[in-house]
Scaffold this motif. Structure first.
Motif, mmCIF file in Angstrom:
data_model
loop_
_atom_site.group_PDB
_atom_site.id
_atom_site.type_symbol
_atom_site.label_atom_id
_atom_site.label_comp_id
_atom_site.label_asym_id
_atom_site.label_seq_id
_atom_site.Cartn_x
_atom_site.Cartn_y
_atom_site.Cartn_z
ATOM 1 N N TYR A 150 0.835 -1.208 0.000
ATOM 2 C CA TYR A 150 0.000 0.000 0.000
ATOM 3 C C TYR A 150 0.865 1.252 0.000
ATOM 4 N N LYS A 151 0.802 2.012 -1.066
ATOM 5 C CA LYS A 151 1.464 3.316 -1.180
ATOM 6 C C LYS A 151 2.930 3.267 -0.755
ATOM 7 N N ASP B 32 -8.936 10.324 7.743
ATOM 8 C CA ASP B 32 -9.393 9.982 6.389
ATOM 9 C C ASP B 32 -8.387 9.071 5.695
ATOM 10 N N ALA B 33 -7.097 9.362 5.865
ATOM 11 C CA ALA B 33 -6.069 8.516 5.258
ATOM 12 C C ALA B 33 -6.122 7.103 5.839
ATOM 13 N N ALA C 44 -8.813 5.718 7.075
ATOM 14 C CA ALA C 44 -10.046 5.123 6.558
ATOM 15 C C ALA C 44 -9.846 4.594 5.139
ATOM 16 N N GLU C 45 -9.084 5.321 4.335
ATOM 17 C CA GLU C 45 -8.796 4.871 2.970
ATOM 18 C C GLU C 45 -7.984 3.572 2.998
ATOM 19 N N LYS D 64 -10.358 0.848 3.712
ATOM 20 C CA LYS D 64 -11.154 0.546 2.505
ATOM 21 C C LYS D 64 -10.351 -0.326 1.542
ATOM 22 N N THR D 65 -9.058 -0.128 1.468
ATOM 23 C CA THR D 65 -8.217 -0.952 0.601
ATOM 24 C C THR D 65 -8.274 -2.417 1.018
ATOM 25 N N ASP E 174 -11.753 -3.778 0.070
ATOM 26 C CA ASP E 174 -11.799 -4.045 -1.368
ATOM 27 C C ASP E 174 -11.030 -5.321 -1.714
ATOM 28 N N PHE F 238 -14.532 6.590 7.906
ATOM 29 C CA PHE F 238 -14.925 5.556 6.941
ATOM 30 C C PHE F 238 -16.419 5.648 6.652
ATOM 31 N N LYS G 61 -17.549 8.309 4.227
ATOM 32 C CA LYS G 61 -17.241 8.059 2.821
ATOM 33 C C LYS G 61 -17.963 6.834 2.260
#
Length: 258
Positions: A5-6, A68-69, A71-72, A75-76, A79, A101, A104
């Motif tokens: 991840y990133k 938010d970061a 939460a993203e 989400k990854t 998914d 989360f 969004k």
């Protein structure tokens, strides 16, 4: 399991069978905090535990990890596992991430439990305290961690749960310096998300400790006024999963299965 991840990685575990529950730990914690809570949840459900950014075995991706970061990043994982719905439970900072989360991706959530957490933003005093904490971490993060963990328990529980406190400290000390600072910066700038507690359609529960040294009792109660939020009160501190473990087990199962 490890997910790239990133330029870093996210660590998570998946266990059990049945409807999904996602567990998000708090500041200075990691997915091991759920060790004693998971067995009852796993009897009839699938449980996902995620190490949030800069905690546990999940790496850092910047100087600031906003809610938010985080939460993203959650989400990854969702998914990757192709999950369409689940109950989300967040302890302390994990609750802030859960709300980010939900803002969004509310369509994925069956229920949201804030465990010793809040929908409010930091007031000015709290923001100042975050800045002081960051300076203390830079000077001696081990001392900061040791003091912070003990102070999460109700004062009259600190001797009773001395062994548990030591175990929590040992896990907290694994949190890298960058992860500690990035989380403090992220919590400091998080927005108010009380409106989600008031207007969202999924079921909601708040678990509150009356002697919580971190979150003011009346402020939390006021967040739930005129809402459909189920309030669960315990007589102790910020660590309900330790201070009130058996009672919390029962309340979580009831909430998830109702």
């Amino acid at each position: 399991m490890i997910l790239e991840y990133k330029g870093s990685q996210i660590f998570y575990t998946v266990e059990g069978q049945g409807d999904f529950i996602v567990l998000l730990h708090g500041f200075l914690e990691n997915s091991t905090m759920w060790t004693n809570i998971k067995p009852s949840l796993l009897k009839n459900h699938s449980v996902i535990c995620i190490d949030l950014l800069g905690h546990g075995q999940t790496g850092c991706i910047g100087y600031i990890h906003t809610m938010d970061a985080m939460a993203e990043a959650v989400k990854t994982v969702i998914d990757e596992l192709q999950i369409e719905s689940f109950t989300l439970i967040g302890h302390s900072m994990g609750g802030y991430v859960a709300l980010a989360f939900a803002e969004k991706f509310s369509h994925l959530i069956n229920g949201l439990c804030l465990l010793n957490s809040s929908g409010a933003e930091d007031n000015e005093e709290r923001k100042t305290n975050r800045d002081r904490a960051i300076e203390a971490v830079k000077k001696n993060h081990k001392t900061f961690v040791s003091m912070s963990i003990a102070n999460l328990f109700a004062p009259d529980n600190r001797e009773r749960f001395a062994k548990d406190i030591e175990l929590v400290k040992q896990e907290a000390l694994k949190t890298p310096l960058q992860g500690i600072i990035a989380a403090l910066e992220g919590m400091k700038i998080r927005p108010n998300r009380e409106v989600l507690l008031q207007n969202s359609n999924f079921k909601k529960m708040m678990v509150i400790g009356r002697k919580d040294p971190v979150l003011e009792y009346n402020t939390l109660i006021n967040q739930a006024l005129n809402t459909t939020i189920e309030i669960v009160e315990f007589p102790d501190g910020h660590m309900s999963h330790i201070e009130n473990m058996n009672e919390l087990d029962y309340k979580l199962i009831r909430f998830i299965e109702k």
